[in-house]
Enzyme design. Structure first.
Site, PDB file in Angstrom:
ATOM      1  N   CYS A  10       4.258   4.704  11.632  1.00  0.00           N
ATOM      2  CA  CYS A  10       5.445   5.426  12.113  1.00  0.00           C
ATOM      3  C   CYS A  10       5.307   5.690  13.614  1.00  0.00           C
ATOM      4  O   CYS A  10       6.271   5.547  14.374  1.00  0.00           O
ATOM      5  CB  CYS A  10       5.630   6.754  11.380  1.00  0.00           C
ATOM      6  SG  CYS A  10       6.376   6.621   9.731  1.00  0.00           S
ATOM      7  N   ASP A  33      -1.379  -7.513  15.172  1.00  0.00           N
ATOM      8  CA  ASP A  33      -2.466  -6.801  14.497  1.00  0.00           C
ATOM      9  C   ASP A  33      -3.613  -6.596  15.486  1.00  0.00           C
ATOM     10  O   ASP A  33      -3.969  -7.489  16.247  1.00  0.00           O
ATOM     11  CB  ASP A  33      -2.942  -7.606  13.280  1.00  0.00           C
ATOM     12  CG  ASP A  33      -3.773  -6.760  12.326  1.00  0.00           C
ATOM     13  OD1 ASP A  33      -3.306  -6.510  11.207  1.00  0.00           O
ATOM     14  OD2 ASP A  33      -4.888  -6.339  12.721  1.00  0.00           O
ATOM     15  N   HIS A 106       3.929  -2.825   5.259  1.00  0.00           N
ATOM     16  CA  HIS A 106       3.865  -3.816   6.336  1.00  0.00           C
ATOM     17  C   HIS A 106       3.636  -5.197   5.756  1.00  0.00           C
ATOM     18  O   HIS A 106       2.902  -5.358   4.779  1.00  0.00           O
ATOM     19  CB  HIS A 106       2.768  -3.470   7.352  1.00  0.00           C
ATOM     20  CG  HIS A 106       1.417  -3.236   6.767  1.00  0.00           C
ATOM     21  ND1 HIS A 106       1.072  -2.050   6.139  1.00  0.00           N
ATOM     22  CD2 HIS A 106       0.324  -4.035   6.675  1.00  0.00           C
ATOM     23  CE1 HIS A 106      -0.182  -2.133   5.708  1.00  0.00           C
ATOM     24  NE2 HIS A 106      -0.660  -3.326   6.016  1.00  0.00           N
TER      25      HIS A 106
HETATM   26  P1  5GP Z   1      -3.712  -3.468   5.293  1.00  0.00           P
HETATM   27  O1  5GP Z   1      -5.145  -3.658   4.911  1.00  0.00           O
HETATM   28  O2  5GP Z   1      -3.244  -2.058   5.108  1.00  0.00           O
HETATM   29  O3  5GP Z   1      -2.791  -4.490   4.668  1.00  0.00           O
HETATM   30  O4  5GP Z   1      -3.637  -3.841   6.822  1.00  0.00           O
HETATM   31  C1  5GP Z   1      -3.625  -2.924   7.864  1.00  0.00           C
HETATM   32  C2  5GP Z   1      -3.701  -3.744   9.132  1.00  0.00           C
HETATM   33  O5  5GP Z   1      -3.355  -2.895  10.209  1.00  0.00           O
HETATM   34  C3  5GP Z   1      -5.098  -4.297   9.436  1.00  0.00           C
HETATM   35  O6  5GP Z   1      -5.017  -5.716   9.558  1.00  0.00           O
HETATM   36  C4  5GP Z   1      -5.486  -3.619  10.759  1.00  0.00           C
HETATM   37  O7  5GP Z   1      -6.170  -4.478  11.625  1.00  0.00           O
HETATM   38  C5  5GP Z   1      -4.143  -3.202  11.325  1.00  0.00           C
HETATM   39  N1  5GP Z   1      -4.189  -1.992  12.124  1.00  0.00           N
HETATM   40  C6  5GP Z   1      -4.755  -0.800  11.763  1.00  0.00           C
HETATM   41  N2  5GP Z   1      -4.608   0.109  12.741  1.00  0.00           N
HETATM   42  C7  5GP Z   1      -3.915  -0.521  13.736  1.00  0.00           C
HETATM   43  C8  5GP Z   1      -3.450  -0.077  15.017  1.00  0.00           C
HETATM   44  O8  5GP Z   1      -3.650   1.064  15.457  1.00  0.00           O
HETATM   45  N3  5GP Z   1      -2.780  -0.994  15.772  1.00  0.00           N
HETATM   46  C9  5GP Z   1      -2.543  -2.271  15.331  1.00  0.00           C
HETATM   47  N4  5GP Z   1      -1.872  -3.094  16.155  1.00  0.00           N
HETATM   48  N5  5GP Z   1      -2.968  -2.704  14.125  1.00  0.00           N
HETATM   49  C10 5GP Z   1      -3.643  -1.842  13.335  1.00  0.00           C
HETATM   50 ZN    ZN Z   2       4.995   5.566   8.279  1.00  0.00          ZN
END
Ligand code: 5GP
Ligand code: ZN
Length: 119
Positions: A10, A33, A106
């Site tokens: 958010c 990412d 996402h």
């Molecule tokens: P999930 O495992 O929830 O599907 O993926 C979360 C993704 O968010 C991960 O690939 C991680 O690298 C990315 N991510 C987490 N925190 C941040 C952030 O602060 N900025 C960006 N650009 N990506 C993030």
């Molecule tokens: Zn959110």
């Protein structure tokens, strides 16, 4: 627009936490990412806080449809080669056993030449 004050995505979608932006409109925010698995790896999020795919209902059909339909255009713009030689992968991790770490819906879009770091 319903957002969660402690939700990192958010905050990114609102510009309160910096990110490398790929695309933005009234409903969607797309950014690279921070720890990419592949040469192209961006995340598509609705600005509306939805915790995961598990919370998605018929009221979100148009929003998710827009995300899905936008992905191919952005993938090409970000350097994915065209289908069928190129292409891309879309992933939506959902819940702990689904591998979800950030609890704001996402869509991962990954592509580019192999090998990838993961996947
Ligand atoms: P999930 O495992 O929830 O599907 O993926 C979360 C993704 O968010 C991960 O690939 C991680 O690298 C990315 N991510 C987490 N925190 C941040 C952030 O602060 N900025 C960006 N650009 N990506 C993030
Ligand atoms: Zn959110």
């Amino acid at each position: 627009m319903s957002t969660e004050p402690n939700c990192i995505f958010c905050k990114i979608a609102a510009g309160a936490i910096p990110s490398r932006k790929v695309y933005e409109d009234d409903e969607l925010f797309v950014f690279h990412d921070i720890a990419p698995w592949a040469p192209v790896h961006f995340l598509m999020v609705p600005k509306l806080h939805i915790a995961s795919m598990a919370q998605v209902g018929s009221e979100h059909e148009a929003l998710l449809g827009r995300m899905m339909a936008l992905a191919p255009r952005l993938a090409l713009e970000q350097g994915c080669k065209p289908y069928p030689e190129g292409g891309f992968r879309m992933v939506v991790n959902t819940g702990a056993e689904g591998g979800q770490e950030v609890h704001h819906l996402h869509v991962h879009v990954m592509g580019g030449p192999r090998p990838w770091l993961r996947g």
